[in-house]
Design a protein around this motif. Structure first.
Motif, PDB file in Angstrom:
ATOM      1  N   VAL A 252       0.857  -1.174   0.000  1.00 24.97           N
ATOM      2  CA  VAL A 252       0.000   0.000   0.000  1.00 24.97           C
ATOM      3  C   VAL A 252       0.896   1.227   0.000  1.00 24.97           C
ATOM      4  O   VAL A 252       1.809   1.337   0.824  1.00 24.97           O
ATOM      5  N   ALA A 253       0.642   2.155  -0.934  1.00 22.61           N
ATOM      6  CA  ALA A 253       1.506   3.321  -1.087  1.00 22.61           C
ATOM      7  C   ALA A 253       0.879   4.564  -0.471  1.00 22.61           C
ATOM      8  O   ALA A 253      -0.337   4.777  -0.579  1.00 22.61           O
ATOM      9  N   THR A 254       1.706   5.365   0.166  1.00 18.62           N
ATOM     10  CA  THR A 254       1.316   6.676   0.669  1.00 18.62           C
ATOM     11  C   THR A 254       2.097   7.727  -0.089  1.00 18.62           C
ATOM     12  O   THR A 254       3.311   7.590  -0.285  1.00 18.62           O
ATOM     13  N   THR A 255       1.405   8.777  -0.561  1.00 23.15           N
ATOM     14  CA  THR A 255       2.028   9.820  -1.382  1.00 23.15           C
ATOM     15  C   THR A 255       2.073  11.135  -0.620  1.00 23.15           C
ATOM     16  O   THR A 255       1.128  11.490   0.077  1.00 23.15           O
TER      17      THR A 255
ATOM     18  N   SER B 206      14.031  15.008   4.296  1.00 24.94           N
ATOM     19  CA  SER B 206      13.459  15.890   3.281  1.00 24.94           C
ATOM     20  C   SER B 206      13.694  17.337   3.677  1.00 24.94           C
ATOM     21  O   SER B 206      13.912  17.654   4.848  1.00 24.94           O
ATOM     22  N   LYS B 207      13.631  18.235   2.702  1.00 25.80           N
ATOM     23  CA  LYS B 207      13.943  19.641   2.942  1.00 25.80           C
ATOM     24  C   LYS B 207      12.709  20.483   3.231  1.00 25.80           C
ATOM     25  O   LYS B 207      12.818  21.584   3.756  1.00 25.80           O
ATOM     26  N   HIS B 208      11.541  19.985   2.835  1.00 27.57           N
ATOM     27  CA  HIS B 208      10.344  20.822   2.900  1.00 27.57           C
ATOM     28  C   HIS B 208       9.246  20.171   3.738  1.00 27.57           C
ATOM     29  O   HIS B 208       9.296  18.987   4.050  1.00 27.57           O
ATOM     30  N   LEU B 209       8.262  20.990   4.080  1.00 31.36           N
ATOM     31  CA  LEU B 209       7.121  20.539   4.858  1.00 31.36           C
ATOM     32  C   LEU B 209       6.029  20.004   3.932  1.00 31.36           C
ATOM     33  O   LEU B 209       5.694  20.614   2.927  1.00 31.36           O
ATOM     34  N   VAL B 210       5.467  18.897   4.320  1.00 27.98           N
ATOM     35  CA  VAL B 210       4.450  18.244   3.494  1.00 27.98           C
ATOM     36  C   VAL B 210       3.138  19.020   3.575  1.00 27.98           C
ATOM     37  O   VAL B 210       2.755  19.505   4.629  1.00 27.98           O
ATOM     38  N   THR B 211       2.457  19.137   2.448  1.00 29.34           N
ATOM     39  CA  THR B 211       1.171  19.831   2.422  1.00 29.34           C
ATOM     40  C   THR B 211      -0.014  18.877   2.329  1.00 29.34           C
ATOM     41  O   THR B 211      -1.094  19.203   2.782  1.00 29.34           O
ATOM     42  N   LEU B 212       0.192  17.716   1.740  1.00 29.01           N
ATOM     43  CA  LEU B 212      -0.905  16.784   1.514  1.00 29.01           C
ATOM     44  C   LEU B 212      -0.383  15.357   1.573  1.00 29.01           C
ATOM     45  O   LEU B 212       0.661  15.046   1.003  1.00 29.01           O
ATOM     46  N   VAL B 213      -1.113  14.510   2.280  1.00 27.86           N
ATOM     47  CA  VAL B 213      -0.774  13.089   2.380  1.00 27.86           C
ATOM     48  C   VAL B 213      -1.987  12.284   1.937  1.00 27.86           C
ATOM     49  O   VAL B 213      -3.087  12.458   2.463  1.00 27.86           O
ATOM     50  N   THR B 214      -1.802  11.426   0.956  1.00 25.55           N
ATOM     51  CA  THR B 214      -2.892  10.572   0.476  1.00 25.55           C
ATOM     52  C   THR B 214      -2.431   9.122   0.475  1.00 25.55           C
ATOM     53  O   THR B 214      -1.235   8.828   0.382  1.00 25.55           O
ATOM     54  N   ARG B 215      -3.395   8.225   0.569  1.00 25.48           N
ATOM     55  CA  ARG B 215      -3.100   6.797   0.653  1.00 25.48           C
ATOM     56  C   ARG B 215      -3.760   6.070  -0.505  1.00 25.48           C
ATOM     57  O   ARG B 215      -4.900   6.362  -0.874  1.00 25.48           O
ATOM     58  N   GLN B 216      -3.034   5.135  -1.086  1.00 25.24           N
ATOM     59  CA  GLN B 216      -3.522   4.352  -2.218  1.00 25.24           C
ATOM     60  C   GLN B 216      -4.863   3.698  -1.894  1.00 25.24           C
ATOM     61  O   GLN B 216      -5.051   3.129  -0.822  1.00 25.24           O
ATOM     62  N   GLY B 217      -5.806   3.831  -2.824  1.00 29.01           N
ATOM     63  CA  GLY B 217      -7.092   3.199  -2.653  1.00 29.01           C
ATOM     64  C   GLY B 217      -8.079   3.986  -1.814  1.00 29.01           C
ATOM     65  O   GLY B 217      -9.219   3.556  -1.628  1.00 29.01           O
ATOM     66  N   SER B 218      -7.661   5.151  -1.318  1.00 30.35           N
ATOM     67  CA  SER B 218      -8.546   5.981  -0.501  1.00 30.35           C
ATOM     68  C   SER B 218      -8.946   7.226  -1.276  1.00 30.35           C
ATOM     69  O   SER B 218      -8.130   7.814  -1.991  1.00 30.35           O
ATOM     70  N   LEU B 219     -10.189   7.646  -1.132  1.00 32.08           N
ATOM     71  CA  LEU B 219     -10.655   8.874  -1.774  1.00 32.08           C
ATOM     72  C   LEU B 219     -10.439  10.082  -0.869  1.00 32.08           C
ATOM     73  O   LEU B 219     -10.769  11.202  -1.241  1.00 32.08           O
ATOM     74  N   ASP B 220      -9.897   9.851   0.305  1.00 39.59           N
ATOM     75  CA  ASP B 220      -9.663  10.923   1.260  1.00 39.59           C
ATOM     76  C   ASP B 220      -8.165  11.135   1.433  1.00 39.59           C
ATOM     77  O   ASP B 220      -7.346  10.417   0.868  1.00 39.59           O
TER      78      ASP B 220
END
Length: 285
Positions: free
Chosen positions: A187-190, A227-241
């Protein structure tokens, strides 16, 4: 701590401190070089001496440090019960993180480091109470890094299931974490770092450990280049949220508050405060 000048990042911008912890040779186990602790508004700190931030509060957790600046323990209160505490001890080539709730042992993990201070293996003993009977488990992990010193993957040494693989962009930011959930499945998280409205990406001045690794430890900087920067959005494979994050920063660009929102409906689900001790490099902490 000196009076913080806060700036608000509007909208559901963000930043989750999911970045991997850095581990440079001259600063292996110490999240910040030792310095003279300065706290309280109005203190006079010389502008000619380099100053750094040491994280002392992360949400409910309180971090304390030894005189040499190394992380000593992390204590998190538990409503209606004893606080959970992790104590750190240091030996040549290893760090032990011992987590307990009073006299009850919850976790005991030892991290093995290479010559550059990166964690290459760890062994964790976990205690689970079942029907009033404590059950003890041992899990062993191995960690590998790419040519740039970034964590490439970590894996259960004795199983094909368990662990994460990581991917990075050209800027060195981690953009994906793939969790192995079976012999041939994952399962991938982006992770996204762009700001709403096209504003410049935000630098992460105090990165915490990334998803997966933070389950072993959130604070030790022994898991490769962050990482050098702050994350703005985290999404997970197979989720619409997904999850957005927004921050308040102090005048030096360090996070003082992080808010987490759901992508669908923009519901606020978590607010976490950060606090630091401002120290001067070159003076005992």
């Amino acid at each position: 701590m000196n009076t913080l000048v806060q700036k608000t990042i509007t909208g559901l911008g963000l930043a989750l401190s999911l970045s991997l912890a850095s581990c440079e040779k001259d600063n292996l186990l110490n999240p910040n070089p030792a310095g003279s602790a300065r706290s309280g508004a109005g203190e006079d700190i010389s502008p000619n001496i380099p100053q750094i931030h040491k994280l002392t509060k992360h949400g409910d957790a309180t971090l304390t440090y030894a005189d040499n600046g190394k992380l000593l323990n992390v204590t998190t209160p538990v409503r209606g019960s004893l606080a959970i505490q992790t104590d750190y001890t240091y030996s040549p080539g290893t760090i032990r993180a011992f987590t307990h709730q009073g006299k009850s042992v919850l976790r005991d993990e030892t991290f093995t480091l290479d010559a550059s201070g990166r964690c290459t293996e760890s062994a964790e003993q976990i205690t689970v109470v079942n029907n009033n009977t404590p059950l003890h488990y041992l899990r062993e992990w191995k960690y590998t890094y790419n040519a740039k010193g970034q964590l490439w993957n970590y894996q259960n040494k004795n199983s094909c299931v368990g662990g994460f693989g990581y991917a990075y962009n050209a800027d060195g930011d981690m953009i994906g974490a793939s969790e192995s959930t079976g012999i041939s499945s994952s399962v991938a998280t982006t992770f996204n770092y762009s700001q709403p409205g096209g504003d410049p990406m935000l630098s992460d001045n105090y990165p915490l450990n990334v998803i997966g690794v933070n389950e072993h430890d959130a604070y030790l900087r022994i898991f490769g280049r962050p990482s050098k920067h702050l994350v703005t959005l985290v999404t997970r494979q197979g989720s619409l949220d997904g999850d957005y994050y927004s921050y308040l920063l102090d005048g030096d660009g360090y996070i003082t508050q992080r808010k987490q929102y759901k992508l669908n409906g923009a519901a606020l689900v978590d607010t976490k405060s950060y606090a630091y001790v401002l120290t001067n490099i070159g003076f005992s902490f």
